[in-house]
Design an enzyme around this catalytic site. Structure first.
Site, mmCIF file in Angstrom:
data_model
loop_
_atom_site.group_PDB
_atom_site.id
_atom_site.type_symbol
_atom_site.label_atom_id
_atom_site.label_comp_id
_atom_site.label_asym_id
_atom_site.label_seq_id
_atom_site.Cartn_x
_atom_site.Cartn_y
_atom_site.Cartn_z
ATOM 1 N N SER A 185 0.789 -1.233 0.000
ATOM 2 C CA SER A 185 0.000 0.000 0.000
ATOM 3 C C SER A 185 0.819 1.280 0.000
ATOM 4 C CB SER A 185 -0.975 -0.003 1.181
ATOM 5 O OG SER A 185 -0.292 -0.235 2.383
ATOM 6 N N HIS A 213 -5.437 -4.076 -2.178
ATOM 7 C CA HIS A 213 -5.209 -3.085 -3.241
ATOM 8 C C HIS A 213 -5.031 -3.711 -4.627
ATOM 9 C CE1 HIS A 213 -4.936 0.364 -0.534
ATOM 10 N NE2 HIS A 213 -4.361 -0.481 0.313
ATOM 11 N N LYS A 245 -12.268 -0.875 -0.861
ATOM 12 C CA LYS A 245 -11.422 -0.157 -1.809
ATOM 13 C C LYS A 245 -12.117 -0.141 -3.183
ATOM 14 C CE LYS A 245 -7.698 -1.009 1.323
ATOM 15 N NZ LYS A 245 -8.158 -0.031 2.318
HETATM 16 N N1 PMP Z 1 -5.069 -4.775 4.273
HETATM 17 C C1 PMP Z 1 -4.552 -3.759 3.557
HETATM 18 C C2 PMP Z 1 -3.339 -4.009 2.721
HETATM 19 C C3 PMP Z 1 -5.149 -2.500 3.606
HETATM 20 O O1 PMP Z 1 -4.641 -1.468 2.923
HETATM 21 C C4 PMP Z 1 -6.310 -2.313 4.404
HETATM 22 C C5 PMP Z 1 -7.024 -0.974 4.474
HETATM 23 N N2 PMP Z 1 -6.242 0.098 4.811
HETATM 24 C C6 PMP Z 1 -6.800 -3.389 5.135
HETATM 25 C C7 PMP Z 1 -6.164 -4.610 5.034
HETATM 26 C C8 PMP Z 1 -7.997 -3.255 6.006
HETATM 27 O O2 PMP Z 1 -9.160 -3.251 5.257
HETATM 28 P P1 PMP Z 1 -10.524 -2.607 5.822
HETATM 29 O O3 PMP Z 1 -10.516 -1.168 5.457
HETATM 30 O O4 PMP Z 1 -11.592 -3.376 5.159
HETATM 31 O O5 PMP Z 1 -10.506 -2.824 7.304
#
Ligand code: PMP
Length: 397
Positions: A185, A213, A245
């Site tokens: 990310s 992502h 996302k």
């Molecule tokens: N894994 C990754 C790589 C993320 O970027 C995110 C969100 N920031 C999450 C898990 C968590 O997902 P959620 O927003 O559904 O809690």
């Protein structure tokens, strides 16, 4: 006499002094690439809404219809009375979309990682994790009693070394679990999941990918990283993702075998003890899968914009690091410079956030651009022009 709450303001002030505190910006209206943020009309390039589905008419209609038929709340956790026909339909549709035997949804992606990982490995097991994995994976791993080993980012030689060493562990590990983000990310690079899966197979390890992502971005019609590499769920046993996302709604999920889904729903406390999604969210998410299956133009436009933007900023001399996806960092070095860059861009009508230490190394501060399918080429070119002007002003390029 001890003051029981003084640490609250003390620790907060410490963050403010170091400029590490978060200040919230408010959107007045929907999450879209053009939004009113704190009273200013800006182009938003820091949203996970990659395909612009948060406001897609089919998702909105589905949500409204579900409110009429099912109400606004589910009333309970899934195992009590919080499983509606809509939840079952979503899981069936998701499994079909992912080409998996089964799928299971959780309230959020964070809750998959924090609730499932501690069940997949425990005392006598080993978890092998990429050093740049997401914080929710780190928390999930911390909740286990398993041994942990971190391998260098996307370095399959280092992963092989860790796995070879694990073979000699005495007593022999009961289980080994390899976990990696699919798309990272902060850098936007892609995990070499084919090689990770191969190593997993050779060492009898289970492979878990967090594709938050990669969904809506990679693979056939945005099916994600497992599809991107032509792998299946015998090779990558846990494909985890989130609807928060590219799907435009909210909710974590896993895809894999029937036995994985049954294990997960009987064992993860974040699944068992947290209430299920409200009907409009579930219905909109089903509609998002419909859209991905029938409107390929969104993923195509996302890639068209990503390629054009990345080439343009690289031609201008920006360092985009390891980016291979719509997450495109513009690496500037110093934290203060990244903050200034983001402030100036905001003044010019572009909303991007600085990513600074401790999220990335001290000298690798950056602004992180997340591309959006909804921008037209003209709008994109004007974004590039603004970034060029601001980058020159700050002597970044
Ligand atoms: N894994 C990754 C790589 C993320 O970027 C995110 C969100 N920031 C999450 C898990 C968590 O997902 P959620 O927003 O559904 O809690």
């Amino acid at each position: 006499m001890r003051n029981p709450t003084s640490f609250l303001s003390e620790e907060y002030e410490e963050l403010v002094e170091k400029s590490l505190d978060w200040r919230l910006k408010t959107l007045y209206g929907p999450s879209e690439p053009f939004s009113n943020v704190d009273g200013r009309e800006v182009i938003v390039l820091c949203s996970n809404n990659y395909l612009g589905l948060t406001t897609h008419p089919r998702l909105k209609e589905a949500a409204l219809a579900a409110i009429e038929t099912h109400g606004v709340g589910s009333g309970a956790v899934r195992p009590i009375s919080g499983t509606m026909d809509l939840h079952m339909e979503l899981e069936e549709r998701l499994a079909k979309f992912k080409g998996s035997e089964a799928a299971l949804t959780y309230p959020t992606g964070f809750m998959v990682n924090s609730g499932l990982i501690p069940q997949l490995a425990g005392r006598g097991d080993l978890i092998v994790s990429d050093e740049l994995n997401h914080g929710s994976i780190i928390d999930g791993v911390r909740l286990t009693r398993a041994d942990r080993a971190i391998y260098k980012h996307n370095d399959t030689e280092d992963l092989a070394r860790v796995l070879d060493e694990a073979e000699n562990h005495d007593p022999e590990y009961r289980r080994i679990l390899i976990i990696t983000d699919g798309v990272f990310s902060m850098d936007g690079d892609i995990a070499p999941l084919d090689e990770v899966a191969k190593l997993g197979g050779e060492h009898g390890a289970m492979v878990y990918v967090d594709d938050a992502h990669g969904e809506g971005v990679l693979g056939k019609g945005g099916r994600g990283i497992v599809s991107h590499f032509g792998l299946d769920h015998n090779e990558v046993q846990v494909e985890m993702g989130t609807f928060s996302k590219a799907y435009g709604t909210i909710g974590g999920h896993i895809s894999g075998s029937e036995s994985l889904a049954k294990f997960a729903w009987n064992k993860s406390r974040t699944w068992l003890l947290s209430s299920s999604h409200p009907p409009p969210v579930v219905a909109a998410t089903i509609a998002a899968i419909d859209v991905l299956e029938s409107e390929p133009q969104h993923v195509e436009r996302l890639w068209r914009n990503t390629k054009r933007f990345k080439k343009a900023v690289e031609d201008l001399g920006f360092d985009t690091g390891m980016s291979q996806t719509p997450i495109i960092p513009l690496i500037v070095g110093e934290s203060s410079k990244a903050k200034r860059f983001s402030d100036l861009l905001y003044d010019e009508g572009i909303f991007v956030v600085p990513i600074v230490f401790p999220m990335v190394a001290q000298d690798r501060a950056r602004i992180r651009v997340q591309m959006n399918a909804k921008l037209s080429l003209e709008q994109l070119d004007s974004v590039i022009e603004t970034i060029e002007g601001t980058g020159k002003k700050l002597e970044i390029i």
